[in-house]
Motif scaffolding. Structure first.
Motif, PDB file in Angstrom:
ATOM      1  N   LEU A   1       0.838  -1.197   0.000  1.00  0.00           N
ATOM      2  CA  LEU A   1       0.000   0.000   0.000  1.00  0.00           C
ATOM      3  C   LEU A   1       0.872   1.245   0.000  1.00  0.00           C
ATOM      4  CD1 LEU A   1      -2.704  -0.938   2.671  1.00  0.00           C
ATOM      5  CD2 LEU A   1      -3.092  -0.663   0.218  1.00  0.00           C
ATOM      6  N   PRO A   2       0.506   2.250  -0.781  1.00  0.00           N
ATOM      7  CA  PRO A   2       1.275   3.499  -0.751  1.00  0.00           C
ATOM      8  C   PRO A   2       1.020   4.253   0.547  1.00  0.00           C
ATOM      9  CG  PRO A   2      -0.665   3.740  -2.149  1.00  0.00           C
ATOM     10  CD  PRO A   2      -0.601   2.298  -1.749  1.00  0.00           C
ATOM     11  N   ARG A   3       1.971   5.090   0.936  1.00  0.00           N
ATOM     12  CA  ARG A   3       1.783   5.939   2.106  1.00  0.00           C
ATOM     13  C   ARG A   3       0.878   7.106   1.737  1.00  0.00           C
ATOM     14  NH1 ARG A   3       5.186   4.937   6.340  1.00  0.00           N
ATOM     15  NH2 ARG A   3       5.058   7.055   7.165  1.00  0.00           N
TER      16      ARG A   3
ATOM     17  N   GLY B   1      -4.643   4.396   6.407  1.00  0.00           N
ATOM     18  CA  GLY B   1      -5.582   5.460   6.037  1.00  0.00           C
ATOM     19  C   GLY B   1      -6.884   5.386   6.811  1.00  0.00           C
ATOM     20  N   ARG B   2      -7.389   6.555   7.205  1.00  0.00           N
ATOM     21  CA  ARG B   2      -8.670   6.625   7.901  1.00  0.00           C
ATOM     22  C   ARG B   2      -9.654   7.465   7.087  1.00  0.00           C
ATOM     23  NH1 ARG B   2      -8.565   5.990  14.250  1.00  0.00           N
ATOM     24  NH2 ARG B   2     -10.773   6.258  13.759  1.00  0.00           N
ATOM     25  N   THR B   3      -9.789   8.751   7.412  1.00  0.00           N
ATOM     26  CA  THR B   3     -10.766   9.563   6.684  1.00  0.00           C
ATOM     27  C   THR B   3     -10.186  10.921   6.311  1.00  0.00           C
ATOM     28  OG1 THR B   3     -11.692  10.557   8.695  1.00  0.00           O
ATOM     29  CG2 THR B   3     -12.713   8.511   7.893  1.00  0.00           C
ATOM     30  N   GLU B   4     -10.853  11.543   5.365  1.00  0.00           N
ATOM     31  CA  GLU B   4     -10.619  12.927   4.986  1.00  0.00           C
ATOM     32  C   GLU B   4     -11.975  13.609   4.832  1.00  0.00           C
ATOM     33  OE1 GLU B   4      -9.615  15.988   4.825  1.00  0.00           O
ATOM     34  OE2 GLU B   4      -7.683  15.532   3.868  1.00  0.00           O
ATOM     35  N   THR B   5     -11.987  14.917   4.940  1.00  0.00           N
ATOM     36  CA  THR B   5     -13.220  15.681   4.840  1.00  0.00           C
ATOM     37  C   THR B   5     -13.560  15.994   3.393  1.00  0.00           C
ATOM     38  OG1 THR B   5     -12.734  16.743   6.955  1.00  0.00           O
ATOM     39  CG2 THR B   5     -14.382  17.808   5.563  1.00  0.00           C
ATOM     40  N   VAL B   6     -14.813  15.788   3.038  1.00  0.00           N
ATOM     41  CA  VAL B   6     -15.360  16.335   1.800  1.00  0.00           C
ATOM     42  C   VAL B   6     -16.190  17.556   2.194  1.00  0.00           C
ATOM     43  CG1 VAL B   6     -16.862  15.959  -0.192  1.00  0.00           C
ATOM     44  CG2 VAL B   6     -15.445  14.082   0.680  1.00  0.00           C
ATOM     45  N   ARG B   7     -15.823  18.715   1.702  1.00  0.00           N
ATOM     46  CA  ARG B   7     -16.563  19.947   1.981  1.00  0.00           C
ATOM     47  C   ARG B   7     -17.689  20.066   0.964  1.00  0.00           C
ATOM     48  NH1 ARG B   7     -12.844  24.804   4.293  1.00  0.00           N
ATOM     49  NH2 ARG B   7     -11.875  23.633   6.006  1.00  0.00           N
ATOM     50  N   THR B   8     -18.863  19.611   1.361  1.00  0.00           N
ATOM     51  CA  THR B   8     -19.985  19.500   0.430  1.00  0.00           C
ATOM     52  C   THR B   8     -20.478  20.852  -0.055  1.00  0.00           C
ATOM     53  OG1 THR B   8     -20.708  17.420   1.426  1.00  0.00           O
ATOM     54  CG2 THR B   8     -22.362  18.673   0.200  1.00  0.00           C
ATOM     55  N   CYS B   9     -20.524  21.845   0.821  1.00  0.00           N
ATOM     56  CA  CYS B   9     -21.026  23.160   0.433  1.00  0.00           C
ATOM     57  C   CYS B   9     -20.046  23.802  -0.541  1.00  0.00           C
ATOM     58  CB  CYS B   9     -21.215  24.040   1.665  1.00  0.00           C
ATOM     59  SG  CYS B   9     -21.912  25.671   1.277  1.00  0.00           S
TER      60      CYS B   9
END
Length: 652
Positions: free
Chosen positions: A61-63, A495-503
């Motif tokens: 897996l890549p970093r 890897g865990r999560t990242e934010t998607v800024r929906t607005c």
């Protein structure tokens, strides 16, 4: 500036539910997983086929990448456009440009981040995220961090008539034992590395979080908590709670031998008998309620307990290191799912729970069941996979080769408490009740359409639901707001999560256009398609490790002096906090066929929204705080329902 201050608004504490946009396993992998979990035929592998090992892909897996300053700056500035006026935007953009200019502070911090990446085991983000996103947070874990999920009712383990309060039913015991056996099956797969590795299409996904569920626990300490995980997880017992009494319950033989479901049932009956035969005045104090307290308060009380007696040390160690917790409630909540999920969310009074364990399974005496999970060690997609298998295979939980090994006797876990601890428990009960009474949580089980119809009209189901939320919020409040959706970055090591800024500019154009009486359906469809496209672009970038929020958090964490903090105008500017003050915090836990869940809001004026998109339905949970006069979960539910129906009309 205290780095941890705004993180209550940025980390999506129960994305869990507090989960992530769920990566879809290939049909082959899901079939293989189900087969390996429950069928003895899974052991019959073709002689020429080498079975895949759970963690075989970890080394390739890549970093997690560190985005360039330029790409983060550009995406960040775009996210500010819909939420700032012209003057504020100009000031914010100037602060961003100053930060990322050649030779500026941003380059220094970026260099430090790359340096850290060379020393961290999995990724540059791992330690930062654990500490800033979870362990340094001092508010109670209950509601703020922990997530909940309610399982669909079972035809095998559900009573027609609700038993009287104070009764533990046969159906309840049977379902609890069945789940315990299934969980042991799953733990065996993780320990033996025979749980099939997961893929998104052909891309391998990080499996490390599967090592962080069984036996995992959070320790309340100051100035920050500690999370403890072990793998392989070889404890031979679970913790069982009933009427706040706590027991160590062996569920495998002394050498890990697996036993029948009936043998586990018998152990649970021993617990019930022991509690029923203990006079009320001889019962242990409700120490578990302390796990619902402010983390500093609980940390101090835990240290007091450890200092009172070696017995307390042994008891806490036993609870901490158990595989998971089973909570037997001698009552049933209302059949109405709008009400019943509260018992799983917080027990209505925080009793008969231990909120520091990664997984505690709750069984009511009418057969209803659910889970309350501590979010720190894993994101919701991981326990979600476990739960999916549990519920789908409720009647096939027997181990492949159960033995007649003699299980050790159950052991009541005792605490020595003094007047200080008793008083702390009383205050914890008061504080928990205030928190619980302040939570306004309700559900939607919408059965008018689901992913099948959405795909037929060429709409991304997830992006469509995000636009439903944008339209509902605009209708309800006459404006738009920064919105959080979690994206999985499990394509990277650790890897865990990242934010998607929906607005976005395009989501704002969509909601304004949709409410324009002069816009026809063709125009509304065009605006929706553009907004969905914009959302998918951000989702793809976030899943590729190139979102805004985690990178900015990493850079901010690299500041070393007060002078650097003052110099970093990007973080001093009001727009930084404003852009991540997520009044809408959401996560997708599709498909929701076997369970549905939720979490608390992440800001006082906001909503916590979990949704699950099935083929023919969409489920939502909606939470807010009653102390905020601007929010009302039930009223906002009506706005969501209206948006769901009106958007379908527009699409035909």
């Amino acid at each position: 500036m205290n780095i941890a201050t705004p993180l209550r608004t940025t980390r999506h504490l129960a994305s869990l539910l507090t989960g992530v946009s769920r990566p879809q396993l290939t049909a082959q992998v899901r079939r293989r997983a189900a087969s390996a979990f429950y069928s003895s035929a899974a052991a019959q592998v073709d002689a020429h086929q080498v079975p895949e090992k759970s963690f075989q892909n970890q080394s390739r897996l890549p970093r997690l990448p560190i985005p360039s300053l330029a790409e983060t700056a550009a995406r960040y500035k775009r996210s500010l456009v819909p939420i700032l006026n012209e003057n504020d935007l100009a000031r914010a953009e100037k602060a961003v440009d100053e930060f990322v200019k050649p030779g500026g502070l941003g380059e220094t911090l970026q260099g430090r981040l790359h340096e850290m990446d060379r020393t961290e085991k999995h990724s540059w983000l791992e330690t930062i995220w654990l500490n800033k996103g979870y362990l340094e947070w001092r508010e109670p874990s209950m509601i703020n961090v922990n997530w909940w999920a309610q399982f669909k009712d079972s035809p095998h383990f559900n009573l027609e008539r609700t038993p009287d309060r104070g009764v533990i039913s046969d159906v309840q015991i049977q379902r609890a034992a069945n789940y315990a056996s299934s969980l042991l099956n799953f733990n065996d797969l993780v320990n033996s590395q025979t749980l099939p590795p997961e893929y998104q299409r052909t891309t391998p996904l990080c499996m490390n979080q599967y090592k962080n569920q069984f036996g995992a626990y959070r320790v309340a300490e100051m100035p920050r908590d500690r999370i403890v995980t072990t793998w392989p997880t070889t404890a031979n017992y679970i913790t069982v709670m009933m009427r706040d009494q706590i027991f160590r319950v062996p569920v495998t033989g002394p050498n890990g031998e697996r036993v029948s479901v009936q043998a586990i049932e018998q152990q649970l009956r021993h617990v019930v008998e022991a509690v029923n035969n203990t006079p009320e005045h001889e019962r242990q104090a409700a120490v578990g309620v302390l796990t619902s307290e402010n983390r500093d308060t609980w940390a101090k009380a835990r240290q007091t307990l450890l200092g009172l007696s070696p017995l307390n040390h042994a008891t806490l160690s036993s609870i901490d290191n158990s595989l998971f917790v089973v909570c037997l409630d001698d009552y049933s909540s209302d059949r109405d799912i709008d009400i019943s999920h509260h018992n799983i969310f917080h027990a209505n009074n925080a009793h008969n729970r231990w909120f520091d364990k990664s997984m505690q399974f709750i069984f009511e005496n009418n057969g209803r069941a659910g889970i309350n999970g501590e979010h720190t060690p894993a994101d919701a997609v991981i326990p979600g996979r476990i739960l999916d298998e549990l519920v789908r295979n409720e009647k096939t939980a027997e181990p492949r080769e159960p033995t007649h090994a003699q299980l050790a006797s159950i052991e009541p876990l005792k605490f020595v408490v003094n007047d200080e601890i008793k008083e702390t428990i009383k205050q914890a009960e008061v504080n928990a009740k205030k928190m619980i009474d302040n939570v306004d949580s309700c559900l939607i089980h919408f059965n008018e359409y689901g992913s099948n119809w959405l795909k037929s009209v060429k709409c991304s189901p997830d992006a469509y639901v995000q636009m439903v939320l944008q339209l509902a919020y605009y209708r309800h409040y006459g404006t738009w707001t920064p919105t959080y959706e979690s994206a999985s970055v499990r394509a990277f090591l650790g890897g865990r999560t990242e934010t998607v800024r929906t607005c976005s500019v395009d989501s704002v154009a969509f909601v304004k256009g949709f409410e324009n009486k002069h816009a026809d359906n063709i125009e509304k469809q065009r605006l929706l398609a553009k907004a969905i496209g914009s959302h998918l672009e951000y989702m793809m970038a976030a899943s590729a490790g190139k979102g805004v929020d985690r990178h900015l958090l990493g850079l901010r964490s690299m500041m070393q002096t007060p002078e650097e903090q003052k110099q970093a105008l990007i973080f001093q500017d009001p727009s930084y906090i404003q852009s991540m003050y997520f009044r809408l915090s959401s996560s997708n836990m599709s498909p929701g066929d076997n369970f549905w869940g939720g979490f608390g809001p992440v800001v006082p004026e906001g909503y916590g929204i979990n949704y699950a998109i099935g083929k023919e339905n969409i489920k939502f949970s909606i939470s807010s705080l009653r102390s905020c006069p601007e929010t009302n979960s039930r009223e906002f539910r009506e706005s969501i329902l209206g948006a769901l129906r009106d958007m379908k009309k527009t699409l035909g």
